[in-house]
Motif scaffolding. Structure first.
Motif, PDB file in Angstrom:
ATOM      1  N   LYS A  26      40.702 -84.081  30.071  1.00 40.94           N
ATOM      2  CA  LYS A  26      39.376 -83.665  30.557  1.00 40.94           C
ATOM      3  C   LYS A  26      39.082 -82.220  30.193  1.00 40.94           C
ATOM      4  O   LYS A  26      37.925 -81.844  30.019  1.00 40.94           O
ATOM      5  N   THR A  27      40.116 -81.402  30.067  1.00 45.12           N
ATOM      6  CA  THR A  27      39.890 -79.994  29.756  1.00 45.12           C
ATOM      7  C   THR A  27      39.446 -79.776  28.319  1.00 45.12           C
ATOM      8  O   THR A  27      38.995 -78.680  27.969  1.00 45.12           O
ATOM      9  N   LEU A  28      39.563 -80.795  27.468  1.00 47.48           N
ATOM     10  CA  LEU A  28      39.171 -80.665  26.074  1.00 47.48           C
ATOM     11  C   LEU A  28      37.762 -81.161  25.816  1.00 47.48           C
ATOM     12  O   LEU A  28      37.284 -81.103  24.679  1.00 47.48           O
ATOM     13  N   HIS A  29      37.080 -81.650  26.843  1.00 52.90           N
ATOM     14  CA  HIS A  29      35.717 -82.151  26.694  1.00 52.90           C
ATOM     15  C   HIS A  29      34.760 -81.265  27.475  1.00 52.90           C
ATOM     16  O   HIS A  29      35.072 -80.801  28.575  1.00 52.90           O
ATOM     17  N   PRO A  30      33.578 -81.008  26.917  1.00 54.61           N
ATOM     18  CA  PRO A  30      32.603 -80.194  27.640  1.00 54.61           C
ATOM     19  C   PRO A  30      32.028 -80.927  28.838  1.00 54.61           C
ATOM     20  O   PRO A  30      31.984 -82.160  28.874  1.00 54.61           O
ATOM     21  N   ARG A  31      31.587 -80.156  29.811  1.00 49.01           N
ATOM     22  CA  ARG A  31      30.898 -80.728  30.963  1.00 49.01           C
ATOM     23  C   ARG A  31      29.417 -80.849  30.651  1.00 49.01           C
ATOM     24  O   ARG A  31      28.918 -80.347  29.656  1.00 49.01           O
ATOM     25  N   ASP A  32      28.698 -81.530  31.551  1.00 52.76           N
ATOM     26  CA  ASP A  32      27.266 -81.710  31.361  1.00 52.76           C
ATOM     27  C   ASP A  32      26.467 -80.476  31.760  1.00 52.76           C
ATOM     28  O   ASP A  32      25.317 -80.323  31.367  1.00 52.76           O
ATOM     29  N   SER A  33      27.067 -79.594  32.547  1.00 48.68           N
ATOM     30  CA  SER A  33      26.379 -78.384  32.985  1.00 48.68           C
ATOM     31  C   SER A  33      27.155 -77.165  32.529  1.00 48.68           C
ATOM     32  O   SER A  33      28.347 -77.232  32.218  1.00 48.68           O
ATOM     33  N   CYS A  34      26.465 -76.029  32.485  1.00 52.84           N
ATOM     34  CA  CYS A  34      27.072 -74.788  32.011  1.00 52.84           C
ATOM     35  C   CYS A  34      27.970 -74.196  33.093  1.00 52.84           C
ATOM     36  O   CYS A  34      27.543 -74.013  34.238  1.00 52.84           O
ATOM     37  N   SER A  35      29.205 -73.893  32.733  1.00 52.08           N
ATOM     38  CA  SER A  35      30.127 -73.261  33.664  1.00 52.08           C
ATOM     39  C   SER A  35      29.764 -71.795  33.827  1.00 52.08           C
ATOM     40  O   SER A  35      29.356 -71.138  32.866  1.00 52.08           O
ATOM     41  N   HIS A  54      27.828 -71.525  22.822  1.00 55.24           N
ATOM     42  CA  HIS A  54      27.782 -72.478  21.726  1.00 55.24           C
ATOM     43  C   HIS A  54      26.352 -72.989  21.603  1.00 55.24           C
ATOM     44  O   HIS A  54      25.716 -73.320  22.596  1.00 55.24           O
ATOM     45  N   ARG A  55      25.834 -73.024  20.384  1.00 50.86           N
ATOM     46  CA  ARG A  55      24.407 -73.321  20.242  1.00 50.86           C
ATOM     47  C   ARG A  55      24.067 -74.783  20.513  1.00 50.86           C
ATOM     48  O   ARG A  55      22.893 -75.118  20.631  1.00 50.86           O
ATOM     49  N   TYR A  56      25.065 -75.684  20.562  1.00 50.44           N
ATOM     50  CA  TYR A  56      24.824 -77.076  20.929  1.00 50.44           C
ATOM     51  C   TYR A  56      25.647 -77.384  22.176  1.00 50.44           C
ATOM     52  O   TYR A  56      26.766 -77.866  22.096  1.00 50.44           O
ATOM     53  N   GLY A  57      25.117 -77.098  23.334  1.00 52.21           N
ATOM     54  CA  GLY A  57      25.821 -77.329  24.583  1.00 52.21           C
ATOM     55  C   GLY A  57      24.939 -76.938  25.746  1.00 52.21           C
ATOM     56  O   GLY A  57      23.854 -76.367  25.568  1.00 52.21           O
ATOM     57  N   PRO A  58      25.351 -77.222  26.961  1.00 47.87           N
ATOM     58  CA  PRO A  58      24.511 -76.970  28.133  1.00 47.87           C
ATOM     59  C   PRO A  58      24.231 -75.499  28.394  1.00 47.87           C
ATOM     60  O   PRO A  58      23.315 -75.186  29.151  1.00 47.87           O
ATOM     61  N   CYS A  59      24.985 -74.591  27.793  1.00 47.13           N
ATOM     62  CA  CYS A  59      24.714 -73.157  27.952  1.00 47.13           C
ATOM     63  C   CYS A  59      23.744 -72.628  26.896  1.00 47.13           C
ATOM     64  O   CYS A  59      23.321 -71.473  26.959  1.00 47.13           O
ATOM     65  N   SER A  60      23.400 -73.454  25.924  1.00 51.14           N
ATOM     66  CA  SER A  60      22.554 -73.029  24.825  1.00 51.14           C
ATOM     67  C   SER A  60      21.125 -72.765  25.289  1.00 51.14           C
ATOM     68  O   SER A  60      20.607 -73.455  26.165  1.00 51.14           O
ATOM     69  N   PRO A  61      20.451 -71.781  24.686  1.00 50.44           N
ATOM     70  CA  PRO A  61      19.050 -71.515  25.023  1.00 50.44           C
ATOM     71  C   PRO A  61      18.089 -72.447  24.302  1.00 50.44           C
ATOM     72  O   PRO A  61      16.883 -72.374  24.521  1.00 50.44           O
ATOM     73  N   PHE A  62      18.601 -73.343  23.447  1.00 49.93           N
ATOM     74  CA  PHE A  62      17.724 -74.165  22.627  1.00 49.93           C
ATOM     75  C   PHE A  62      17.388 -75.481  23.309  1.00 49.93           C
ATOM     76  O   PHE A  62      18.264 -76.166  23.844  1.00 49.93           O
ATOM     77  N   SER A 270      32.018 -76.250  24.716  1.00 54.94           N
ATOM     78  CA  SER A 270      30.618 -75.871  24.566  1.00 54.94           C
ATOM     79  C   SER A 270      29.899 -75.753  25.897  1.00 54.94           C
ATOM     80  O   SER A 270      28.739 -75.346  25.935  1.00 54.94           O
ATOM     81  N   SER A 271      30.558 -76.090  27.002  1.00 58.80           N
ATOM     82  CA  SER A 271      29.926 -75.961  28.317  1.00 58.80           C
ATOM     83  C   SER A 271      30.357 -74.687  29.033  1.00 58.80           C
ATOM     84  O   SER A 271      30.037 -74.501  30.205  1.00 58.80           O
ATOM     85  N   SER A 272      31.081 -73.816  28.352  1.00 59.30           N
ATOM     86  CA  SER A 272      31.481 -72.546  28.957  1.00 59.30           C
ATOM     87  C   SER A 272      30.964 -71.392  28.108  1.00 59.30           C
ATOM     88  O   SER A 272      30.385 -71.580  27.042  1.00 59.30           O
ATOM     89  N   VAL A 273      31.177 -70.182  28.593  1.00 56.55           N
ATOM     90  CA  VAL A 273      30.550 -68.985  28.029  1.00 56.55           C
ATOM     91  C   VAL A 273      31.625 -68.002  27.583  1.00 56.55           C
ATOM     92  O   VAL A 273      32.668 -67.864  28.222  1.00 56.55           O
ATOM     93  N   GLY A 274      31.367 -67.319  26.463  1.00 57.64           N
ATOM     94  CA  GLY A 274      32.266 -66.285  25.988  1.00 57.64           C
ATOM     95  C   GLY A 274      31.557 -64.952  25.888  1.00 57.64           C
ATOM     96  O   GLY A 274      30.511 -64.740  26.504  1.00 57.64           O
ATOM     97  N   TYR A 275      32.113 -64.046  25.098  1.00 58.30           N
ATOM     98  CA  TYR A 275      31.491 -62.734  24.957  1.00 58.30           C
ATOM     99  C   TYR A 275      31.751 -62.162  23.570  1.00 58.30           C
ATOM    100  O   TYR A 275      32.708 -62.522  22.891  1.00 58.30           O
ATOM    101  N   LEU A 276      30.872 -61.270  23.151  1.00 61.89           N
ATOM    102  CA  LEU A 276      31.019 -60.440  21.962  1.00 61.89           C
ATOM    103  C   LEU A 276      30.844 -58.999  22.404  1.00 61.89           C
ATOM    104  O   LEU A 276      29.806 -58.650  22.969  1.00 61.89           O
ATOM    105  N   SER A 277      31.852 -58.175  22.165  1.00 55.89           N
ATOM    106  CA  SER A 277      31.825 -56.791  22.624  1.00 55.89           C
ATOM    107  C   SER A 277      31.976 -55.838  21.448  1.00 55.89           C
ATOM    108  O   SER A 277      32.684 -56.132  20.475  1.00 55.89           O
TER     109      SER A 277
END
Length: 454
Positions: A26-35, A54-62, A270-277
């Motif tokens: 289960k940890t290798l599959h994205p969830r339906d909502s953004c973490s 990730h541009r194709y996932g529940p956290c995406s702005p598209f 793709s259902s979680s968030v990262g960062y660029l610093s």
């Protein structure tokens, strides 16, 4: 997120025979909502951090984030990206006709593709959501007027006439000559043009304007491509932010502010968030390997891959196999590419450690070591895989860096081989997920540390 733990199997002589992961699928599959994410957009006196999704996932702005390509098409595009990098390194094509290709990603299962950040261009600023790529140096966005053709994007096209700080760069400027390809001119204005390996194209005026990374952090006179002819597979993104090593890149342009330092954490799914610093970093948390370079390929970040271990055992591959063509680290490549001899040894060792599971044919010729875990109860045990790098650095991959899911029950080894041993290796983004990956141009090191993007 806990992706697994290491189990050491010890014989009577107390020698470690193997190391394996217990993995919850289960940890290798994205969830339906953004973490939720701990780290968002923030700034300090000498650093700035942006939210990566990730541009194709529940956290995406598209809005069309659920639109998917077939897995075969996804991997075909990734191979086109790799082929293009290999052409650029070998200079088998004119540089004017090549740059890093951007593979389009579905993100539903094979969810380790393109990652985007939102930045501001112009005065007043207009937010633009762009792919960031360590294999490209020229940043660009789509601009009005679209005199040729423009692909459909989520936000309105950037209108330079509405920015009080916008200006085209003159053909006589030294900035025009910093472009990798031979620049052209329209009257006295510098024209940029980039053709990607998958056939996508962007072209327009090479320009400068204020780039805003956060409410308190802006860079006046940032040089970028204002694209008026754009075609191809860019999804609904507004453009690209180049993090390569050449003069046009954001890393070079902000060197006086951030010292040539940036880092990122790519989310595990793709259902979680990262960062660029950009800017300072805590060196004590990082394993540092030398940053190498090739004057014939100045855009890329090279490192020394010296060996690979599977189940705690080093695969039998001469070091010369890895050093012959070298290895780059690239945020735009999905599946790590290895010399043919090295991949064959890795695949063989991994298969030996997976005899308890049903093997199935790969979805394409790229992924050829796949397993059907239907009936496993969602819990499996896999061999640990570690990458050995220059400077005595060892990177122990989590499950998300070893297996890529192509369906709910079918997963494949997330590595592939080059056609021979002479083509450059590429450390792709699947193996980078969950790490804090650091680039320090001044100290010439690349770092890997615990991240999990929090």
């Amino acid at each position: 997120m806990l992706l697994g733990f290491i189990v050491y199997i010890v014989d009577g002589t107390d020698q470690i025979l193997s190391a394996r992961f217990h993995v919850d699928l289960k940890t290798l599959h994205p969830r339906d909502s953004c973490s939720p994410s701990v780290k968002g957009v923030s700034s300090g006196s000498n650093w700035t951090s942006l939210r990566v999704v990730h541009r194709y996932g529940p956290c995406s702005p598209f809005a069309d984030q659920r639109k998917q390509l077939s897995h075969a098409k996804i991997l075909d595009l990734d191979q086109a990206h790799v082929d293009d990098i290999h052409r650029r390194v070998s200079h088998s094509e004119p540089l004017a006709a090549s740059a890093t290709a951007i593979p389009t990603r579905s993100g539903a299962y094979l969810d380790s593709g393109n990652y985007v950040v939102t930045v501001g261009f112009g005065t007043p600023k207009k937010d633009q959501t762009v792919i960031f790529d360590t294999g490209s140096s020229v940043s660009w966005i789509q601009c009005q007027p679209c005199v040729g053709s423009c692909y459909k994007q989520e936000a309105p096209l950037f209108d330079p006439s509405l920015s009080s700080t916008y200006a085209n760069i003159s053909c006589a400027s030294c900035f025009c000559n910093e472009l990798l390809n031979k620049p052209r001119c329209s009257a006295s204005d510098c024209i940029y043009s980039v053709r990607y390996g998958d056939g996508s194209v962007t072209a327009g005026f090479y320009a400068q304007d204020t780039l805003t990374l956060s409410p308190v952090d802006s860079t006046p006179g940032f040089r970028f491509g204002c694209g008026e002819r754009n075609m191809g597979l860019f999804g609904r993104t507004d453009g690209l932010l180049g993090l390569g090593r050449d003069k046009p890149s954001i890393v070079s342009q902000t060197y006086n502010k951030y010292g040539g330092v940036f880092s990122y954490c790519l989310p595990l799914t793709s259902s979680s968030v990262g960062y660029l610093s950009f800017g300072s970093y805590p060196a004590g948390d990082l394993l540092l390997t030398p940053m190498l370079s090739d004057p014939n390929s100045p855009t890329f970040y090279y490192l020394a891959l010296t060996g690979i271990s599977v189940g705690g055992q080093l695969i039998a591959v001469p070091p010369s196999i890895f050093t012959r063509a070298g290895t780059i680290i690239d945020s735009g490549t999905v599946i790590t590419r290895l010399p043919a001899t090295a991949y064959s040894a890795l695949r063989s060792a991994f298969r030996q450690g997976m005899t308890a599971y049903k093997s199935v044919p790969g979805t394409t010729g790229l992924l050829d070591t796949c397993y059907d875990f239907n009936g496993s109860g969602g819990k499996v045990i896999i061999p640990r895989v570690a990458l050995h790098l220059g400077g005595g650095v060892t990177i122990n991959l989590g499950a998300a860096g070893i297996l890529v899911a192509v369906s709910r029950t079918q997963l494949c080894l997330a590595f592939a081989g080059n056609g021979d041993d002479s083509s450059m290796g590429i450390l792709g983004n699947t193996q980078q997920k969950g790490f804090n990956v650091l680039y320090d141009i001044n100290k010439r090191v690349i770092g890997f540390g615990p991240g999990n993007c929090s």
